[in-house]
Design a protein around this motif. Structure first.
Motif, PDB file in Angstrom:
ATOM      1  N   SER A  78       0.835  -1.202   0.000  1.00 21.11           N
ATOM      2  CA  SER A  78       0.000   0.000   0.000  1.00 21.11           C
ATOM      3  C   SER A  78       0.871   1.253   0.000  1.00 21.11           C
ATOM      4  N   ARG A  79       0.391   2.256  -0.696  1.00 18.69           N
ATOM      5  CA  ARG A  79       1.057   3.563  -0.683  1.00 18.69           C
ATOM      6  C   ARG A  79       0.188   4.471   0.182  1.00 18.69           C
ATOM      7  N   LEU A  80       0.699   4.828   1.330  1.00 20.76           N
ATOM      8  CA  LEU A  80      -0.072   5.664   2.243  1.00 20.76           C
ATOM      9  C   LEU A  80      -0.119   7.095   1.725  1.00 20.76           C
ATOM     10  N   HIS A  81      -1.239   7.718   1.894  1.00 24.10           N
ATOM     11  CA  HIS A  81      -1.427   9.117   1.501  1.00 24.10           C
ATOM     12  C   HIS A  81      -0.498   9.993   2.338  1.00 24.10           C
ATOM     13  N   ARG A  82      -0.071  11.095   1.756  1.00 19.83           N
ATOM     14  CA  ARG A  82       0.833  12.039   2.442  1.00 19.83           C
ATOM     15  C   ARG A  82       0.271  12.470   3.795  1.00 19.83           C
ATOM     16  N   LEU A  83      -1.037  12.749   3.852  1.00 16.44           N
ATOM     17  CA  LEU A  83      -1.636  13.178   5.122  1.00 16.44           C
ATOM     18  C   LEU A  83      -1.571  12.080   6.179  1.00 16.44           C
ATOM     19  N   LEU A  84      -1.646  10.837   5.760  1.00 12.96           N
ATOM     20  CA  LEU A  84      -1.525   9.733   6.711  1.00 12.96           C
ATOM     21  C   LEU A  84      -0.102   9.666   7.266  1.00 12.96           C
ATOM     22  N   TRP A  85       0.889   9.846   6.380  1.00 12.18           N
ATOM     23  CA  TRP A  85       2.281   9.879   6.849  1.00 12.18           C
ATOM     24  C   TRP A  85       2.504  11.046   7.818  1.00 12.18           C
ATOM     25  N   LEU A  86       1.943  12.196   7.472  1.00  8.73           N
ATOM     26  CA  LEU A  86       2.089  13.359   8.350  1.00  8.73           C
ATOM     27  C   LEU A  86       1.380  13.127   9.687  1.00  8.73           C
ATOM     28  N   GLY A  87       0.203  12.509   9.640  1.00  5.02           N
ATOM     29  CA  GLY A  87      -0.513  12.185  10.880  1.00  5.02           C
ATOM     30  C   GLY A  87       0.257  11.203  11.732  1.00  5.02           C
ATOM     31  N   LEU A  88       0.839  10.193  11.083  1.00  7.78           N
ATOM     32  CA  LEU A  88       1.668   9.230  11.808  1.00  7.78           C
ATOM     33  C   LEU A  88       2.859   9.924  12.437  1.00  7.78           C
ATOM     34  N   ASN A  89       3.476  10.829  11.696  1.00  5.02           N
ATOM     35  CA  ASN A  89       4.626  11.563  12.225  1.00  5.02           C
ATOM     36  C   ASN A  89       4.220  12.436  13.410  1.00  5.02           C
ATOM     37  N   ALA A  90       3.095  13.124  13.270  1.00  4.71           N
ATOM     38  CA  ALA A  90       2.615  13.973  14.366  1.00  4.71           C
ATOM     39  C   ALA A  90       2.302  13.140  15.602  1.00  4.71           C
ATOM     40  N   GLY A  91       1.670  11.984  15.406  1.00  3.71           N
ATOM     41  CA  GLY A  91       1.383  11.094  16.536  1.00  3.71           C
ATOM     42  C   GLY A  91       2.656  10.564  17.173  1.00  3.71           C
ATOM     43  N   ALA A  92       3.646  10.231  16.340  1.00  7.08           N
ATOM     44  CA  ALA A  92       4.924   9.734  16.875  1.00  7.08           C
ATOM     45  C   ALA A  92       5.645  10.829  17.656  1.00  7.08           C
ATOM     46  N   VAL A  93       5.599  12.055  17.146  1.00  8.94           N
ATOM     47  CA  VAL A  93       6.223  13.174  17.871  1.00  8.94           C
ATOM     48  C   VAL A  93       5.505  13.389  19.205  1.00  8.94           C
ATOM     49  N   ALA A  94       4.177  13.368  19.188  1.00 11.24           N
ATOM     50  CA  ALA A  94       3.423  13.517  20.444  1.00 11.24           C
ATOM     51  C   ALA A  94       3.773  12.389  21.408  1.00 11.24           C
ATOM     52  N   GLY A  95       3.878  11.160  20.895  1.00 14.33           N
ATOM     53  CA  GLY A  95       4.276  10.037  21.734  1.00 14.33           C
ATOM     54  C   GLY A  95       5.664  10.217  22.306  1.00 14.33           C
ATOM     55  N   ALA A  96       6.591  10.726  21.494  1.00 16.19           N
ATOM     56  CA  ALA A  96       7.968  10.948  21.970  1.00 16.19           C
ATOM     57  C   ALA A  96       8.012  12.033  23.041  1.00 16.19           C
ATOM     58  N   VAL A  97       7.231  13.078  22.862  1.00 14.16           N
ATOM     59  CA  VAL A  97       7.167  14.129  23.889  1.00 14.16           C
ATOM     60  C   VAL A  97       6.643  13.533  25.195  1.00 14.16           C
ATOM     61  N   LEU A  98       5.571  12.767  25.105  1.00 15.36           N
ATOM     62  CA  LEU A  98       5.007  12.121  26.297  1.00 15.36           C
ATOM     63  C   LEU A  98       6.023  11.177  26.933  1.00 15.36           C
ATOM     64  N   VAL A  99       6.690  10.382  26.121  1.00 11.07           N
ATOM     65  CA  VAL A  99       7.686   9.433  26.637  1.00 11.07           C
ATOM     66  C   VAL A  99       8.820  10.165  27.353  1.00 11.07           C
ATOM     67  N   HIS A 100       9.282  11.276  26.793  1.00 13.84           N
ATOM     68  CA  HIS A 100      10.372  12.000  27.456  1.00 13.84           C
ATOM     69  C   HIS A 100       9.908  12.641  28.764  1.00 13.84           C
ATOM     70  N   TRP A 101       8.665  13.086  28.803  1.00 11.33           N
ATOM     71  CA  TRP A 101       8.127  13.581  30.060  1.00 11.33           C
ATOM     72  C   TRP A 101       8.054  12.436  31.080  1.00 11.33           C
ATOM     73  N   LEU A 102       7.623  11.261  30.629  1.00  6.19           N
ATOM     74  CA  LEU A 102       7.543  10.103  31.524  1.00  6.19           C
ATOM     75  C   LEU A 102       8.930   9.633  31.967  1.00  6.19           C
ATOM     76  N   ILE A 103       9.917   9.750  31.105  1.00  2.10           N
ATOM     77  CA  ILE A 103      11.298   9.427  31.504  1.00  2.10           C
ATOM     78  C   ILE A 103      11.706  10.354  32.644  1.00  2.10           C
ATOM     79  N   TRP A 104      11.459  11.641  32.484  1.00  2.00           N
ATOM     80  CA  TRP A 104      11.794  12.612  33.525  1.00  2.00           C
ATOM     81  C   TRP A 104      11.059  12.272  34.824  1.00  2.00           C
TER      82      TRP A 104
END
Length: 185
Positions: A78-104
């Protein structure tokens, strides 16, 4: 994506099962309660363990299932739509921010290390790193011409930079609990 999704989902699932067992029997000791420092039970029951009013691991169950499903779709051609890739990236960034807060929070507020949570830390960082690199390399996230050389350097050394990211976190864990670790020797 499949690997990070499946491993992250399994860690979130195990935390969910242990959380339910603790709810059913407050005397239950999860198998991840290994020592005074390495313990998930007290982390799960802390306010940080339910940041949005429900257990954090429920976020992981949904998010990692979606990541794994998207990974399977990509592997199937499957070729994911650009907006899906951007949404995945935004979700991953939000997850990383949350994870770093949880690490702290784990290191400096709770004084505990949850083994399954640490798996989620590793997986989330890898996910945000490689989804972002994929999106930059493929033009999903545009890179100005003058930034292309820097991106090429990052792409050539991606594993070194990711290793340095992990090494910094490991150094924080090591130094924060140095008295505990040195007492084991």
């Amino acid at each position: 994506m499949v690997l990070t999704g499946v491993i992250g989902w399994l860690a979130a699932f195990q935390l969910t099962v242990d959380d339910w067992r603790v709810l059913k029997d407050p005397a239950y000791q999860p198998p991840c309660n290994i020592s005074p420092v390495v313990s998930c039970g007290s982390v799960m029951s802390s306010p940080q363990g339910s940041l949005f009013g429900f257990p954090n691991m429920l976020l992981g169950l949904g998010a990692f299932a979606a990541v794994a499903a998207l990974g399977v779709a990509v592997l199937a051609g499957s070729r994911l739509h650009r907006l899906l890739w951007l949404g995945l990236n935004a979700g991953a960034v939000a997850g990383a921010v949350l994870v770093h807060w949880l690490i702290w929070q784990s290191l400096y507020e709770l004084d505990k290390l949850c083994p399954y949570c640490m798996v989620v830390w590793v997986i989330t960082i890898a996910l945000v790193w490689y989804v972002t690199l994929h999106n930059l390399e493929r033009g999903v996230i545009p890179v100005p011409a003058r930034g292309r050389r820097a991106l090429d350097i990052v792409l050539d050394t991606h594993w070194i930079l990711l290793g340095a990211w992990y090494a910094l976190i490991a150094l924080l864990v090591l130094t924060r609990f140095w008295s505990y670790w040195s007492g084991l020797l």
